[in-house]
Design a protein around this motif. Sequence first.
Motif, mmCIF file in Angstrom:
data_model
loop_
_atom_site.group_PDB
_atom_site.id
_atom_site.type_symbol
_atom_site.label_atom_id
_atom_site.label_comp_id
_atom_site.label_asym_id
_atom_site.label_seq_id
_atom_site.Cartn_x
_atom_site.Cartn_y
_atom_site.Cartn_z
ATOM 1 N N GLY A 200 0.809 -1.223 0.000
ATOM 2 C CA GLY A 200 0.000 0.000 0.000
ATOM 3 C C GLY A 200 0.835 1.261 0.000
ATOM 4 N N LEU A 201 2.081 1.148 -0.437
ATOM 5 C CA LEU A 201 2.952 2.327 -0.515
ATOM 6 C C LEU A 201 3.501 2.440 -1.922
ATOM 7 C CD1 LEU A 201 5.085 1.665 2.719
ATOM 8 C CD2 LEU A 201 3.257 3.369 2.491
ATOM 9 N N ASN A 202 3.732 3.658 -2.382
ATOM 10 C CA ASN A 202 4.345 3.815 -3.695
ATOM 11 C C ASN A 202 5.876 3.705 -3.555
ATOM 12 O OD1 ASN A 202 5.512 6.380 -3.153
ATOM 13 N ND2 ASN A 202 3.575 7.393 -3.632
ATOM 14 N N GLN B 246 7.661 6.215 -1.262
ATOM 15 C CA GLN B 246 7.258 6.001 0.133
ATOM 16 C C GLN B 246 7.986 4.790 0.698
ATOM 17 O OE1 GLN B 246 2.987 5.677 -0.452
ATOM 18 N NE2 GLN B 246 2.632 7.790 0.241
ATOM 19 N N GLY C 273 4.627 17.700 -0.052
ATOM 20 C CA GLY C 273 3.435 18.528 0.058
ATOM 21 C C GLY C 273 2.300 17.845 0.806
ATOM 22 N N ALA C 274 1.211 18.564 0.948
ATOM 23 C CA ALA C 274 0.050 18.077 1.677
ATOM 24 C C ALA C 274 -0.524 16.813 1.029
ATOM 25 C CB ALA C 274 -1.021 19.166 1.714
ATOM 26 N N GLY C 275 -0.978 15.901 1.872
ATOM 27 C CA GLY C 275 -1.680 14.728 1.385
ATOM 28 C C GLY C 275 -0.866 13.784 0.534
ATOM 29 N N SER C 276 0.455 13.804 0.719
ATOM 30 C CA SER C 276 1.310 12.943 -0.093
ATOM 31 C C SER C 276 1.710 11.673 0.654
ATOM 32 C CB SER C 276 2.556 13.712 -0.528
ATOM 33 O OG SER C 276 3.233 14.173 0.611
ATOM 34 N N GLY C 277 1.181 11.514 1.861
ATOM 35 C CA GLY C 277 1.444 10.285 2.608
ATOM 36 C C GLY C 277 2.624 10.375 3.558
ATOM 37 N N LYS C 278 2.982 11.569 4.013
ATOM 38 C CA LYS C 278 4.094 11.702 4.956
ATOM 39 C C LYS C 278 3.807 10.981 6.275
ATOM 40 C CE LYS C 278 3.943 16.207 4.961
ATOM 41 N NZ LYS C 278 2.869 16.364 3.954
ATOM 42 N N ARG D 22 1.634 8.693 6.756
ATOM 43 C CA ARG D 22 1.534 7.266 6.468
ATOM 44 C C ARG D 22 2.917 6.625 6.450
ATOM 45 N NH1 ARG D 22 -2.854 4.883 3.022
ATOM 46 N NH2 ARG D 22 -2.183 2.972 2.026
ATOM 47 N N GLU E 262 5.341 16.549 11.115
ATOM 48 C CA GLU E 262 5.144 18.010 11.045
ATOM 49 C C GLU E 262 6.405 18.752 11.504
ATOM 50 O OE1 GLU E 262 2.436 18.926 9.659
ATOM 51 O OE2 GLU E 262 0.853 17.512 10.142
ATOM 52 N N TYR F 153 -2.573 12.128 -2.662
ATOM 53 C CA TYR F 153 -3.659 11.155 -2.656
ATOM 54 C C TYR F 153 -4.977 11.736 -2.193
ATOM 55 C CZ TYR F 153 -0.222 7.500 -3.400
ATOM 56 O OH TYR F 153 0.760 6.719 -3.924
ATOM 57 N N ARG F 154 -4.971 13.023 -1.843
ATOM 58 C CA ARG F 154 -6.146 13.565 -1.203
ATOM 59 C C ARG F 154 -7.027 14.372 -2.146
ATOM 60 N NH1 ARG F 154 -3.915 16.480 3.478
ATOM 61 N NH2 ARG F 154 -3.684 14.611 4.731
HETATM 62 N N1 LIG Z 1 0.440 4.899 -1.394
HETATM 63 C C1 LIG Z 1 -0.795 5.258 -1.065
HETATM 64 N N2 LIG Z 1 -1.869 4.624 -1.596
HETATM 65 C C2 LIG Z 1 -3.131 4.996 -1.266
HETATM 66 N N3 LIG Z 1 -3.450 5.985 -0.417
HETATM 67 C C3 LIG Z 1 -2.433 6.652 0.150
HETATM 68 C C4 LIG Z 1 -1.068 6.333 -0.139
HETATM 69 N N4 LIG Z 1 -0.288 7.187 0.570
HETATM 70 C C5 LIG Z 1 -1.125 7.977 1.260
HETATM 71 N N5 LIG Z 1 -2.404 7.672 1.019
HETATM 72 C C6 LIG Z 1 -3.596 8.324 1.599
HETATM 73 O O1 LIG Z 1 -3.532 9.711 1.354
HETATM 74 C C7 LIG Z 1 -4.069 10.453 2.427
HETATM 75 C C8 LIG Z 1 -3.030 11.436 2.925
HETATM 76 O O2 LIG Z 1 -1.985 10.739 3.583
HETATM 77 P P1 LIG Z 1 -1.213 11.354 4.834
HETATM 78 O O3 LIG Z 1 -2.171 11.892 5.813
HETATM 79 O O4 LIG Z 1 -0.235 10.376 5.295
HETATM 80 O O5 LIG Z 1 -0.484 12.572 4.080
HETATM 81 P P2 LIG Z 1 0.411 13.732 4.688
HETATM 82 O O6 LIG Z 1 1.451 14.004 3.697
HETATM 83 O O7 LIG Z 1 0.833 13.372 6.057
HETATM 84 O O8 LIG Z 1 -0.624 14.943 4.737
HETATM 85 P P3 LIG Z 1 -0.483 16.317 5.534
HETATM 86 O O9 LIG Z 1 0.439 17.174 4.748
HETATM 87 O O10 LIG Z 1 -1.876 16.865 5.565
HETATM 88 O O11 LIG Z 1 0.057 15.992 6.905
HETATM 89 C C9 LIG Z 1 -4.463 9.448 3.492
HETATM 90 O O12 LIG Z 1 -5.824 9.196 3.393
HETATM 91 C C10 LIG Z 1 -3.629 8.243 3.115
HETATM 92 O O13 LIG Z 1 -4.205 7.043 3.574
#
Ligand SMILES: Nc1ncnc2c1ncn2[C@@H]1O[C@H](COP(=O)(O)OP(=O)(O)OP(=O)(O)O)[C@@H](O)[C@H]1O
Length: 417
Positions: free
Chosen positions: A16-18, A21, A37-42, A44, A231, A293-294
């Motif tokens: 479940g990671l690219n 990641q 950036g935002a919502g890129s899975g950091k 995660r 963060e 991903y968001r």
């Molecule tokens: N490889 C992936 N495949 C599917 N969904 C993913 C993947 N990586 C992240 N996501 C999903 O994308 C969304 C954003 O992930 P996450 O909260 O980890 O991002 P973030 O970079 O920490 O965001 P922020 O900048 O807001 O802190 C979550 O719903 C997460 O489950």
Amino acid sequence: MQMGVAEMTADRLLEGLNPTQREAVAHGEGPLLVLAGAGSGKTRVLIHRVAHLIGRGAAEPFEITAVTFTNKAAREMRERAATLIDAGPGLGGAFVGTFHRWALDILRRWPEAAGLPRRFSIIDSDDQRGLMVKILKDEGLDPKEYPARKVLSRISGHVNRMESVKSLEKRTGDVRIQVVARLWRRYTARKKELGAVDFDDMLALVLKALSSDRAVAASVKRRAQWLLVDEFQDTNKLQMKLLNTVLSEKGNITAVGDEDQSIYRWRGAEMDNILDFERSFPGAHVVALERNYRSTAPILKVSGALIAANAQRRGKKLFTEKDGGEPVQLFIAPGEREEARWVCDRIETLQSKYPLGEMAVLMRTNAQTRPFEEELTRRQVPYRVVGGLRFWQRAEVKDALAYLRLVVRPEDALAFE
Ligand SMILES: Nc1ncnc2c1ncn2[C@@H]1O[C@H](COP(=O)(O)OP(=O)(O)OP(=O)(O)O)[C@@H](O)[C@H]1O
Ligand SMILES: [Mg+2]
């Protein structure tokens, strides 16, 4: 070839990671910065990394210290990492919590090393204000000219930037600074009399404990063999100092952050911590996550164009594979009522396609909810205000807590001030 248990688990932990990641999650020893950036899975990545370190046996759970900025984020991280490795909610003894929780655990265990009484108490922002109001009165200062909250936030800024009261006192040219310095001294003395510690004191006191007692330092360091920080753009000088002090010889720190999302400047967040990461932690490996991903493409495009104007940034690309998405609309209303009306019209239109629970109206300050609340009520659209008065700050809760504090610590007169 047969796989060992550790390898099998490790494999599952990368699901479940690219590819980028994965690279970050599986990074070995040494400093790692995940800048994205935002919502890129950091977040995660951080969760998977904690699980991966334990799952593949690189770290004992108790050697892990993962820090977040809110209790909610900490809880989520703990639960999700635990699920990944089928561990209990305690995650085998790994520390996952806020900077303050981390500091408090250390101070509760070794109060003497920090020069604190065994049963010191913690004061919250209302207690702080109560103390400061009294001090201002004693000093005969006009609260309009020196509002307690403002004075406290000044002091807080100084503490988090690691400036001392002495350095303020040297700036003799400015009367106001001299007044703040005097208030700061009295505030510190009063806390000492009460055996009380405020939130800002905690980290400074931990640093004191670490430098004054080798056994304490050794123990804290052992538990921070693997440091992980979410963060990271919001860390301040004091927090950075603490991270540096406990960092292992191998430099095992993982920081994830986004310089475009720095929201704590006003309380001393130091952007240089993330901008100069490689200089602070030589040999750092940097991973950039670029897939979001968001959000849909139109949203990414607009937000990208807006943040491109930010001054201090390293720059980044973001793309999404989410299809479609409506164009972003900008509506400039002549006033707050018209604004509320327009937004509520949109809500009612969207209601035919989406449940209300999936809609949110964001605003900059709590006071701005009013016209929206009135408009929604008038139209009989149910709504919930999130992020108003926090639970612990409600009057009845505070009263109950004050009594409890008095039971635990009879000398705690502060609770009733
Ligand atoms: N490889 C992936 N495949 C599917 N969904 C993913 C993947 N990586 C992240 N996501 C999903 O994308 C969304 C954003 O992930 P996450 O909260 O980890 O991002 P973030 O970079 O920490 O965001 P922020 O900048 O807001 O802190 C979550 O719903 C997460 O489950
Ligand atoms: Mg995150």
